[in-house]
Design a protein around this motif. Sequence first.
Motif, mmCIF file in Angstrom:
data_model
loop_
_atom_site.group_PDB
_atom_site.id
_atom_site.type_symbol
_atom_site.label_atom_id
_atom_site.label_comp_id
_atom_site.label_asym_id
_atom_site.label_seq_id
_atom_site.Cartn_x
_atom_site.Cartn_y
_atom_site.Cartn_z
ATOM 1 N N THR A 83 0.858 -1.180 0.000
ATOM 2 C CA THR A 83 0.000 0.000 0.000
ATOM 3 C C THR A 83 0.897 1.233 0.000
ATOM 4 O O THR A 83 1.825 1.333 0.814
ATOM 5 C CB THR A 83 -0.906 0.021 1.250
ATOM 6 O OG1 THR A 83 -1.733 -1.144 1.226
ATOM 7 C CG2 THR A 83 -1.774 1.265 1.267
ATOM 8 N N LYS A 84 0.646 2.161 -0.905
ATOM 9 C CA LYS A 84 1.504 3.350 -1.031
ATOM 10 C C LYS A 84 1.300 4.267 0.182
ATOM 11 O O LYS A 84 0.170 4.631 0.503
ATOM 12 C CB LYS A 84 1.174 4.094 -2.322
ATOM 13 C CG LYS A 84 2.105 5.256 -2.608
ATOM 14 C CD LYS A 84 1.815 5.872 -3.965
ATOM 15 C CE LYS A 84 0.433 6.513 -3.973
ATOM 16 N NZ LYS A 84 0.192 7.245 -5.241
ATOM 17 N N PRO A 85 2.393 4.648 0.860
ATOM 18 C CA PRO A 85 2.279 5.571 2.006
ATOM 19 C C PRO A 85 1.750 6.930 1.567
ATOM 20 O O PRO A 85 1.922 7.356 0.416
ATOM 21 C CB PRO A 85 3.712 5.681 2.523
ATOM 22 C CG PRO A 85 4.388 4.446 2.023
ATOM 23 C CD PRO A 85 3.758 4.170 0.694
ATOM 24 N N SER A 86 1.135 7.635 2.485
ATOM 25 C CA SER A 86 0.613 8.969 2.202
ATOM 26 C C SER A 86 1.752 9.903 1.819
ATOM 27 O O SER A 86 2.807 9.938 2.489
ATOM 28 C CB SER A 86 -0.118 9.502 3.445
ATOM 29 O OG SER A 86 -0.568 10.819 3.214
ATOM 30 N N GLY A 87 1.601 10.647 0.785
ATOM 31 C CA GLY A 87 2.613 11.604 0.342
ATOM 32 C C GLY A 87 3.550 11.059 -0.709
ATOM 33 O O GLY A 87 4.304 11.835 -1.310
ATOM 34 N N TRP A 88 3.533 9.744 -0.909
ATOM 35 C CA TRP A 88 4.373 9.191 -1.963
ATOM 36 C C TRP A 88 3.633 9.289 -3.291
ATOM 37 O O TRP A 88 2.456 8.938 -3.392
ATOM 38 C CB TRP A 88 4.692 7.728 -1.677
ATOM 39 C CG TRP A 88 5.715 7.512 -0.584
ATOM 40 C CD1 TRP A 88 6.051 8.387 0.394
ATOM 41 C CD2 TRP A 88 6.485 6.331 -0.381
ATOM 42 N NE1 TRP A 88 6.986 7.852 1.232
ATOM 43 C CE2 TRP A 88 7.274 6.563 0.762
ATOM 44 C CE3 TRP A 88 6.588 5.107 -1.021
ATOM 45 C CZ2 TRP A 88 8.170 5.613 1.255
ATOM 46 C CZ3 TRP A 88 7.464 4.158 -0.538
ATOM 47 C CH2 TRP A 88 8.258 4.411 0.602
ATOM 48 N N SER A 131 3.153 1.262 6.312
ATOM 49 C CA SER A 131 3.646 1.955 7.505
ATOM 50 C C SER A 131 4.398 1.040 8.454
ATOM 51 O O SER A 131 5.317 1.478 9.142
ATOM 52 C CB SER A 131 2.481 2.615 8.254
ATOM 53 O OG SER A 131 1.523 1.640 8.637
#
Length: 398
Positions: free
Chosen positions: A3-8, A92
Amino acid sequence: YATKPSGWSKMYAYVYTGDGATAKNNAAWPGVEMTAMAAADSCAKAGTYKYEVPDLGEGTYRVIFSNGSGSQMPGASQPGFEFSGKVSWDGSSASLTAITCTATPPVIKTADITFSATADLKTGETLYAVGDWGQGKGKTWTRAGGVKLAKNGNAYTGTTTMTKGQAITARLIKVDANGKTTWDEIGDVKATADKTKTVDLKWTNAVENTVDITINAAADLKTGETLYAVGDWGQGKGKTWNRAGGVKLARYGNAYTGTTKVGKGNAITFRLIKVDANGKTTWDSAKDRKSKADKTKALGVSWTSGKVNEDGTIPDDSAISISGKGVADGKLSIQKGNLAELYVIGTQDATPSDAVWWSDGAAVAVSGTGTVYGVQTGTAKVNVKVGNQTATITITVK
């Protein structure tokens, strides 16, 4: 899976084994960009990212996720997550989760279609299935775009791979040693490539595409006369509406009967003729009989009636009608001052003495024997009654 981290903005996977000179990686840093999944498979939900790890040989496999521009997990100078088998990262956590799933099998977009045919081939002949099953422009309905069939046991078979779901329309052709092509006449065979399967074809030369039409007719024949049904039921150019292309009817019980093969679905239009010993032909006075070759059946007709019984029984001729030269469909046209001879049909007596004739208009006068006279221009109905039966004809005086 990850899952792509926030901000990436992007997701990269740097996969490697070993350390120092023995290290192998999947690509130079930051590795390979992961693929965003538009739809869920059995291992992850839509919106996650996926990367299929290549074979880097034996060793401990590790992965570092990054956005390709400074952010990474685990952090700088830290070893990658160790993994084996299918794993997932939630974007995360400082570890991976092993997952067990069965990947969705790939969608099979083609189907193998085998044509299996029965046919008798002469020496030097080759059998093909030709038609349209999505071969492409210019390749349909040709030998080059078809499937060559080879002897296989009691049949001739050949296989082609085509787009799944494509409609199939096929026929058989024979090609002799000189390249002459002969088409079968049974008509197109249709199917759908819904799965890998066999489509059966049979060289039948229209045997299965014809129906037997039997004509049962009632008529009074004189010595030396022969009865025929002539007309058009697809006999071919130049053979319609003549004795040679007609059906000779032979005496059978109380009727005259004959059978012909007609192309299934053909319209049938015919009349009866008598041919005497000298070849003189007499046509019946009834209008054309019509039917359709929708199935094998018998048609019942009579010399004196235009009615057709589809069950093969002879029509009841007890009802009378008016006939005569020029009469058609219950109508007759004559010139003012001219005479016309009418007579009754549908009784045992062609000119019954008890027939009563009359006209209902001033345009025509009629005698007691059926002779009509054009008195003045106009239209009138002439009637005749024999016993309890009445018939009417419309006469136009010009």
